[in-house]
Write an enzyme that holds these catalytic residues in place. Sequence first.
Site, PDB file in Angstrom:
ATOM      1  N   VAL A  63      39.941  53.636  40.239  1.00 46.89           N
ATOM      2  CA  VAL A  63      39.800  53.464  41.696  1.00 46.89           C
ATOM      3  C   VAL A  63      40.932  54.124  42.490  1.00 46.89           C
ATOM      4  CG1 VAL A  63      38.414  51.352  41.525  1.00 46.89           C
ATOM      5  CG2 VAL A  63      40.917  51.171  41.711  1.00 46.89           C
ATOM      6  N   SER A 141      42.932  37.850  47.137  1.00 46.37           N
ATOM      7  CA  SER A 141      43.467  36.778  46.290  1.00 46.37           C
ATOM      8  C   SER A 141      44.128  35.741  47.190  1.00 46.37           C
ATOM      9  CB  SER A 141      44.514  37.335  45.326  1.00 46.37           C
ATOM     10  OG  SER A 141      45.266  36.281  44.756  1.00 46.37           O
ATOM     11  N   TYR A 154      51.843  42.268  44.695  1.00 47.62           N
ATOM     12  CA  TYR A 154      50.441  41.801  44.652  1.00 47.62           C
ATOM     13  C   TYR A 154      50.065  41.059  45.945  1.00 47.62           C
ATOM     14  CZ  TYR A 154      46.366  39.491  42.359  1.00 47.62           C
ATOM     15  OH  TYR A 154      45.113  39.025  42.003  1.00 47.62           O
ATOM     16  N   LYS A 158      47.134  42.201  48.469  1.00 50.89           N
ATOM     17  CA  LYS A 158      45.977  41.334  48.694  1.00 50.89           C
ATOM     18  C   LYS A 158      45.880  40.881  50.159  1.00 50.89           C
ATOM     19  CE  LYS A 158      44.183  41.316  44.515  1.00 50.89           C
ATOM     20  NZ  LYS A 158      42.866  41.960  44.278  1.00 50.89           N
TER      21      LYS A 158
HETATM   22  P1  NAP Z   1      40.909  41.547  34.707  1.00 56.81           P
HETATM   23  O1  NAP Z   1      40.325  40.596  33.728  1.00 56.81           O
HETATM   24  O2  NAP Z   1      42.210  42.214  34.380  1.00 56.81           O
HETATM   25  O3  NAP Z   1      39.808  42.663  35.069  1.00 56.81           O
HETATM   26  C1  NAP Z   1      40.096  43.716  35.946  1.00 56.81           C
HETATM   27  C2  NAP Z   1      39.438  44.973  35.438  1.00 56.81           C
HETATM   28  O4  NAP Z   1      39.830  46.075  36.297  1.00 56.81           O
HETATM   29  C3  NAP Z   1      39.897  45.328  34.026  1.00 56.81           C
HETATM   30  O5  NAP Z   1      38.806  45.752  33.245  1.00 56.81           O
HETATM   31  C4  NAP Z   1      40.880  46.453  34.301  1.00 56.81           C
HETATM   32  O6  NAP Z   1      41.060  47.338  33.220  1.00 56.81           O
HETATM   33  C5  NAP Z   1      40.227  47.140  35.459  1.00 56.81           C
HETATM   34  N1  NAP Z   1      41.124  48.090  36.127  1.00 56.81           N
HETATM   35  C6  NAP Z   1      42.480  48.087  36.153  1.00 56.81           C
HETATM   36  N2  NAP Z   1      42.943  49.156  36.820  1.00 56.81           N
HETATM   37  C7  NAP Z   1      41.847  49.849  37.231  1.00 56.81           C
HETATM   38  C8  NAP Z   1      41.671  51.049  37.946  1.00 56.81           C
HETATM   39  N3  NAP Z   1      42.720  51.767  38.396  1.00 56.81           N
HETATM   40  N4  NAP Z   1      40.416  51.484  38.183  1.00 56.81           N
HETATM   41  C9  NAP Z   1      39.363  50.788  37.717  1.00 56.81           C
HETATM   42  N5  NAP Z   1      39.457  49.644  37.019  1.00 56.81           N
HETATM   43  C10 NAP Z   1      40.696  49.188  36.772  1.00 56.81           C
HETATM   44  O7  NAP Z   1      41.119  40.808  36.103  1.00 56.81           O
HETATM   45  P2  NAP Z   1      40.260  39.667  36.830  1.00 56.81           P
HETATM   46  O8  NAP Z   1      41.011  38.404  36.684  1.00 56.81           O
HETATM   47  O9  NAP Z   1      38.832  39.725  36.438  1.00 56.81           O
HETATM   48  O10 NAP Z   1      40.456  40.142  38.333  1.00 56.81           O
HETATM   49  C11 NAP Z   1      39.439  40.820  39.080  1.00 56.81           C
HETATM   50  C12 NAP Z   1      39.874  40.869  40.538  1.00 56.81           C
HETATM   51  O11 NAP Z   1      40.070  39.539  41.010  1.00 56.81           O
HETATM   52  C13 NAP Z   1      41.205  41.590  40.753  1.00 56.81           C
HETATM   53  O12 NAP Z   1      41.190  42.293  41.966  1.00 56.81           O
HETATM   54  C14 NAP Z   1      42.203  40.448  40.821  1.00 56.81           C
HETATM   55  O13 NAP Z   1      43.356  40.802  41.520  1.00 56.81           O
HETATM   56  C15 NAP Z   1      41.367  39.413  41.550  1.00 56.81           C
HETATM   57  N6  NAP Z   1      41.837  38.043  41.388  1.00 56.81           N
HETATM   58  C16 NAP Z   1      41.844  37.443  40.157  1.00 56.81           C
HETATM   59  C17 NAP Z   1      42.283  36.122  40.053  1.00 56.81           C
HETATM   60  C18 NAP Z   1      42.292  35.383  38.753  1.00 56.81           C
HETATM   61  O14 NAP Z   1      42.766  34.235  38.720  1.00 56.81           O
HETATM   62  N7  NAP Z   1      41.796  35.959  37.651  1.00 56.81           N
HETATM   63  C19 NAP Z   1      42.723  35.456  41.181  1.00 56.81           C
HETATM   64  C20 NAP Z   1      42.716  36.110  42.403  1.00 56.81           C
HETATM   65  C21 NAP Z   1      42.256  37.397  42.495  1.00 56.81           C
HETATM   66  P3  NAP Z   1      42.306  47.051  32.216  1.00 56.81           P
HETATM   67  O15 NAP Z   1      42.052  45.737  31.571  1.00 56.81           O
HETATM   68  O16 NAP Z   1      42.231  48.200  31.257  1.00 56.81           O
HETATM   69  O17 NAP Z   1      43.537  47.050  33.072  1.00 56.81           O
END
Ligand code: NAP
Length: 246
Positions: A63, A141, A154, A158
């Site tokens: 992205v 977030s 972060y 966000k």
């Molecule tokens: P995740 O399990 O790490 O999944 C995120 C995915 O995005 C991973 O497959 C990652 O690949 C991929 N990614 C990383 N850099 C990228 C790039 N430059 N281009 C395209 N894809 C990329 O995280 P998640 O917890 O599902 O989070 C998803 C979203 O929710 C994020 O925006 C996160 O900030 C937000 N969020 C999550 C939480 C939570 O508690 N989990 C809370 C608030 C907000 P890699 O694994 O190879 O890096």
Amino acid sequence: MAMLDGRTAVVTGGAQGIGLAIARTLIDNGARVVIGDIDQAAVDKAVVELGGADAARGATCDVRRAADIEALLDLAQSDGAALDVMVNNAGITRDATMRRMSEDEFDAVIEVNLKGVWLGTRAAAARMREAGRGSIVNISSLSGKVGMAGQTNYSAAKAGVVGLTKAAAKELAHLGVRVNAVQPGLIRTPMTEAMPQKAWDQKMSEIPMGRPGEPHEVAGVVAFLACDWSSYLTGTVHEVTGGRFM
Ligand code: NAP
């Protein structure tokens, strides 16, 4: 008839965690989904998990690169379909207190989590305005609302997503394109599984509902914002947090 029947949706960062759950929920509600993620093997595995080529397609998409996003949207529209839904979900963390955080760690998080969302919003909006309709959902977030220690990068990114969502919503409302944001709290994904136990326990103690969220509980809110049930919502921010920091 399902709410997203006949709709075409794109999800960035869709190979695991919240993005994969969003893709699954959109498919379950009738959409044809294209996922993008940074790692091709992870994309291929996720497409199989989502039911194979009949249900979902995928491509490598970093992205941070406008050309990758355009190629992903081209794939979604390769059969002449309109782009109905764009979910800018990809995100990373590089946590450290300011005293220890490097400039590279700051820049990396801003580049993926803020500029990546801007590139995705801009590219999707250009196509949706042509069609006179569309829904863009940006994943922010809770850190962007309250600011978390150890996350100056972060939290800034966000919070920035909220500002860009509202500004884009104002630019696009008269064109039939809606832009909304979701602020998840503590959700059980590979991102949070990497967290030290002490940090997990601290966060758990702040959640009135007394449990972490599951990815499908974020996905349900995204599906609502993607479909016509939310037809009069734009520029809104939805906390999916079990009541944490309400
Ligand atoms: P995740 O399990 O790490 O999944 C995120 C995915 O995005 C991973 O497959 C990652 O690949 C991929 N990614 C990383 N850099 C990228 C790039 N430059 N281009 C395209 N894809 C990329 O995280 P998640 O917890 O599902 O989070 C998803 C979203 O929710 C994020 O925006 C996160 O900030 C937000 N969020 C999550 C939480 C939570 O508690 N989990 C809370 C608030 C907000 P890699 O694994 O190879 O890096």
